[in-house]
Design a protein around this motif. Structure first.
Motif, short mmCIF file in Angstrom:
data_model
loop_
_atom_site.label_atom_id
_atom_site.label_comp_id
_atom_site.label_asym_id
_atom_site.label_seq_id
_atom_site.Cartn_x
_atom_site.Cartn_y
_atom_site.Cartn_z
N MET A 243 -2.77 -1.41 -5.85
CA MET A 243 -2.84 -2.10 -7.14
C MET A 243 -2.41 -1.18 -8.28
O MET A 243 -1.85 -1.63 -9.27
CB MET A 243 -4.25 -2.63 -7.38
CG MET A 243 -4.65 -3.79 -6.49
SD MET A 243 -6.08 -4.72 -7.14
CE MET A 243 -7.37 -3.50 -7.00
N ASP A 244 -2.68 0.11 -8.13
CA ASP A 244 -2.27 1.06 -9.16
C ASP A 244 -0.76 1.13 -9.25
O ASP A 244 -0.18 1.05 -10.33
CB ASP A 244 -2.85 2.43 -8.86
CG ASP A 244 -2.40 3.47 -9.88
OD1 ASP A 244 -2.78 3.33 -11.05
OD2 ASP A 244 -1.67 4.40 -9.51
N THR A 245 -0.08 1.29 -8.12
CA THR A 245 1.38 1.37 -8.11
C THR A 245 2.00 0.02 -8.46
O THR A 245 3.13 -0.04 -8.95
CB THR A 245 1.88 1.85 -6.74
OG1 THR A 245 1.14 3.03 -6.36
CG2 THR A 245 3.35 2.20 -6.77
N PHE A 246 1.27 -1.06 -8.21
CA PHE A 246 1.69 -2.39 -8.66
C PHE A 246 1.96 -2.38 -10.16
O PHE A 246 2.87 -3.05 -10.65
CB PHE A 246 0.57 -3.38 -8.31
CG PHE A 246 0.68 -4.73 -8.93
CD1 PHE A 246 1.33 -5.77 -8.29
CD2 PHE A 246 0.10 -5.01 -10.17
CE1 PHE A 246 1.41 -7.03 -8.86
CE2 PHE A 246 0.16 -6.25 -10.75
CZ PHE A 246 0.82 -7.27 -10.09
N THR B 272 -4.24 -3.57 -16.28
CA THR B 272 -5.63 -3.61 -15.84
C THR B 272 -5.81 -2.89 -14.51
O THR B 272 -6.78 -2.15 -14.31
CB THR B 272 -6.10 -5.07 -15.70
OG1 THR B 272 -6.03 -5.71 -16.98
CG2 THR B 272 -7.53 -5.15 -15.19
N THR B 273 -4.88 -3.11 -13.56
CA THR B 273 -5.01 -2.46 -12.26
C THR B 273 -4.85 -0.94 -12.37
O THR B 273 -5.50 -0.19 -11.63
CB THR B 273 -3.99 -3.01 -11.25
OG1 THR B 273 -2.65 -2.81 -11.74
CG2 THR B 273 -4.20 -4.50 -11.03
N LYS B 274 -3.99 -0.49 -13.30
CA LYS B 274 -3.87 0.96 -13.50
C LYS B 274 -5.16 1.54 -14.06
O LYS B 274 -5.60 2.62 -13.65
CB LYS B 274 -2.69 1.26 -14.43
CG LYS B 274 -1.32 1.06 -13.80
CD LYS B 274 -0.20 1.52 -14.70
CE LYS B 274 0.02 0.60 -15.86
NZ LYS B 274 1.21 0.96 -16.66
N ALA B 275 -5.76 0.81 -14.99
CA ALA B 275 -7.04 1.27 -15.53
C ALA B 275 -8.13 1.22 -14.45
O ALA B 275 -9.00 2.09 -14.39
CB ALA B 275 -7.44 0.40 -16.72
N SER C 277 2.98 3.22 -1.08
CA SER C 277 2.35 4.45 -1.56
C SER C 277 0.89 4.51 -1.14
O SER C 277 0.40 5.55 -0.67
CB SER C 277 2.46 4.54 -3.08
OG SER C 277 1.77 5.66 -3.59
N GLY C 278 0.16 3.40 -1.29
CA GLY C 278 -1.25 3.38 -0.96
C GLY C 278 -1.51 3.74 0.49
O GLY C 278 -2.38 4.56 0.79
N GLY D 17 4.17 9.10 -13.77
CA GLY D 17 2.79 9.31 -14.18
C GLY D 17 1.80 8.50 -13.37
O GLY D 17 0.88 9.04 -12.76
N ASP D 18 2.00 7.18 -13.32
CA ASP D 18 1.02 6.30 -12.68
C ASP D 18 1.22 6.17 -11.19
O ASP D 18 0.29 5.80 -10.47
CB ASP D 18 1.06 4.91 -13.32
CG ASP D 18 0.54 4.92 -14.74
OD1 ASP D 18 -0.46 5.62 -14.98
OD2 ASP D 18 1.13 4.27 -15.61
#
Length: 606
Positions: free
Chosen positions: A465-468, A501-504, A156-157, A249-250
């Protein structure tokens, strides 16, 4: 112009690398039949949501594109009548008709919306295929689980960054070279691309965000609070809906958000470069943001590939450590790419803009630490909230709210320092060309643009990291629902904690980039106004905030934020209430669910 070929090379390389990562993830073991069964339900729910959402967005996009074309054409026609009594508005060596401008803007809008939707769809398709493979890898080692989940997220990234880069550069070349518009005007004609990306991001974030929070609240309130069963317990009918929500969502929502940010900021920086291009005649000032983004892609490829080498299976390493190390490599290589790009493309004053870019990169690193400080369980804020839970939910809410409000201080100060510093350094530059010289406000604003682009060089890694996060969250649910060994659940729990944490971190990163870009985009808007009114681009426009129209407009704009948030929160509460009632109904009407002798109706809860 030596570095221009890097733009298509980097775009193609990002797509090819994303395809390689997708192949590497999809060829891995999918886990036990029970894992595959749960994963298939998540996949079905996520794809159904996206089909419904993107179908609606597609229909609205066509209507909006037509409206944009008509509005831009009509406004251009009005400006034409004010400025001159002829059939066209003169833009340099070519005349662009008002309705032609409206049509080009509408086309750019549709292209931006399509690229944003495509990036989100493909990225989430791989993400929901990665969850069972991550769960399977967790039964073997932490290192393998990190590798699978991060590579699944990186698809995705890289696609988001690649499609943004390819989309903006392609439409710029089409509008300037193929259609014959001046290169100083083409950036103004492609603003619709960023608007189209924003349009998709609005619906993707709102729809996905409401769904995921409603499902999460419903599942937790009934399952953990009322029924007293563990999180992700297979007896809870809302568990699959919760896991679906993590993806829509994320993954899809955040991907569309960053796609919009990168596209709009690329275009905004290109527009700001026009004022310097008008003095020097060097196209490098316009295409500089695209080249810098290209170096960011190569830096991210190296950084992502390095993560498995930092991961260990000794049971002592924090799972966040290898991810942080990969990010630091990306940042270090970004500095190298920034040095090369500024020195080759930005003339004698390149070193000032290099410092501005370094400020942006440092801002990104600062937000990594700020986010981890406020969201990781190793630091004071989270420990403080956990300790408040000993005295009941009321104190937990109070301390949690206090910590949340506290976070605004560090973020606001960091953004302010970055903006002030980059602008101040930029104003010291004096750019001289065949058509005179330029300095002060115009070069200062360009300095903030370079800082913004410097920060966004690592966007592909941050989005990975977000999609992680949703991948590891899903993996934890799959291991729980499939009855996987306790050792696997221990690994997925650790990854899930890191994923939160990575989503935040990505949300903080998006806030920081938006804060930097707000000044950039507003300045780009003023340049558009100057261009339309035939005012020299290096001339400042007086803006009187005490003017009643400006004051009223600002007040209304600020008020809309609160109204919009209220509507979104109300939608979450309504949807969560439906989830709660549905799960309660199933528990009430079918006692076998609690006894484990019958299966909940997951599909109805989804």
């Amino acid at each position: 112009m030596e570095l221009v070929p890097l733009i298509p090379i980097a775009g193609i390389a990002a797509v090819l690398y994303a395809l390689y990562l997708a192949w590497d993830v999809l060829r891995r073991d999918e886990g036990t039949p029970e894992m595959q069964d749960v994963a298939s339900m998540i996949y079905e729910g996520a794809m159904a949501f996206l089909r419904r959402q993107y179908g609606t967005i597609a229909a609205l996009s066509i209507v909006t594109a037509i409206a944009i074309g008509v509005i831009v054409g009509a406004v251009s026609e009005g400006v034409k009548d004010i400025l001159a009594n002829n059939s066209t508005v003169t833009y340099g060596e070519r005349q662009v008709g008002p309705w032609e401008e409206g049509g080009l803007t509408a086309i750019a809008f549709l292209v931006g919306a399509f690229c944003s939707g495509l990036a989100g769809y493909i990225g989430m398709f791989i993400a929901v295929r990665s969850n069972s493979r991550t769960a399977s890898a967790a039964t073997r080692s932490l290192k393998e689980a990190i590798t699978v989940s991060l590579r699944g997220g990186a698809v995705s990234g890289f696609l988001v960054v690649a499609l943004s880069l390819i989309g903006v550069s392609t439409i710029f070349i089409t509008y300037s070279e193929l259609l014959g518009n001046p290169k100083s005007i083409a950036p103004f004609l492609i603003v619709g691309f960023g608007f189209g990306a924003s349009f998709v991001a609005l619906f993707a974030q709102l729809g996905g965000g409401i769904y995921t929070k409603a499902a999460d609240v419903g599942a937790d309130l009934v399952g953990k609070i009322e029924a007293g069963i563990p999180e992700d317990d297979p007896r809870n009918a809302a568990v699959v809906a919760d896991l679906v929500g993590d993806n829509v969502g994320d993954c899809a929502g955040r991907g569309a958000d960053l796609f919009e940010s990168m596209s709009a900021e690329n275009i905004g920086a290109m527009i700001l470069g026009v004022s310097i291009y008008a003095v020097t005649g060097d196209l490098e000032w316009i295409i500089f943001p695209l080249v810098l983004r290209s170096f960011g892609i190569f830096a991210t490829i190296v950084g992502l590939a390095s993560v498995p080498f930092f991961a260990r299976d000794d049971g002592k390493q924090n799972a966040m450590t290898p991810l942080n190390n990969g990010y630091f490599i990306v940042s270090a290589l970004s500095v190298v790419g920034l040095f090369i790009t500024t020195k080759v493309m930005l003339g004698d004053e390149w070193w000032r803009f290099f410092i501005c870019g370094c400020i942006g990169i440092a801002t990104g690193i600062a937000f990594v630490y700020i986010t981890q400080f406020y969201t990781s369980g190793s630091w004071r804020p989270v420990k403080e909230i956990a300790d408040a839970s000993r005295t009941g939910p009321a104190t937990n809410i109070i301390i949690g709210t206090a910590v949340g409000l506290e976070t605004t201080a560090a973020t606001a100060i960091t953004i302010a320092v970055a903006l002030v510093a980059s602008f101040a350094i930029g104003t010291e530059a004096t750019i001289t060309g065949d058509n005179g010289s330029i300095s002060g406000f115009s070069t200062g604003v360009f300095g903030t643009a370079v800082a913004t682009m410097g920060m966004l060089m690592s966007a592909a890694y941050v989005l990975s990291m977000d999609t992680f996060g949703p991948i590891t969250d899903n993996a934890g649910g799959i291991t729980e629902m499939s009855g996987a060994p306790e050792s696997a659940r221990h690994i997925t729990d650790e990854l899930d904690s890191v994923g939160n944490t990575t989503k935040a971190l990505t949300k903080g990163y998006a806030v920081a980039s938006a804060g930097l870009a707000a000044f950039l985009l507003f300045s780009a808007y003023l340049d558009k106004v100057k261009e339309r009114l035939e005012i020299p681009l290096n001339e400042e426009l007086p803006i009187d905030l005490s003017d009643v129209d400006v004051f009223a407009g600002g007040m209304i704009g600020a008020m809309l934020v609160f109204v919009f948030s209220s509507l979104a929160i109300r939608a979450v509460g309504s949807a969560a209430g439906d989830i709660i009632e549905e799960v309660r109904r199933q528990f009430r009407e079918d006692p076998g669910i609690m006894a484990g002798t019958s299966r909940p109706d997951y599909a109805r809860a989804v």
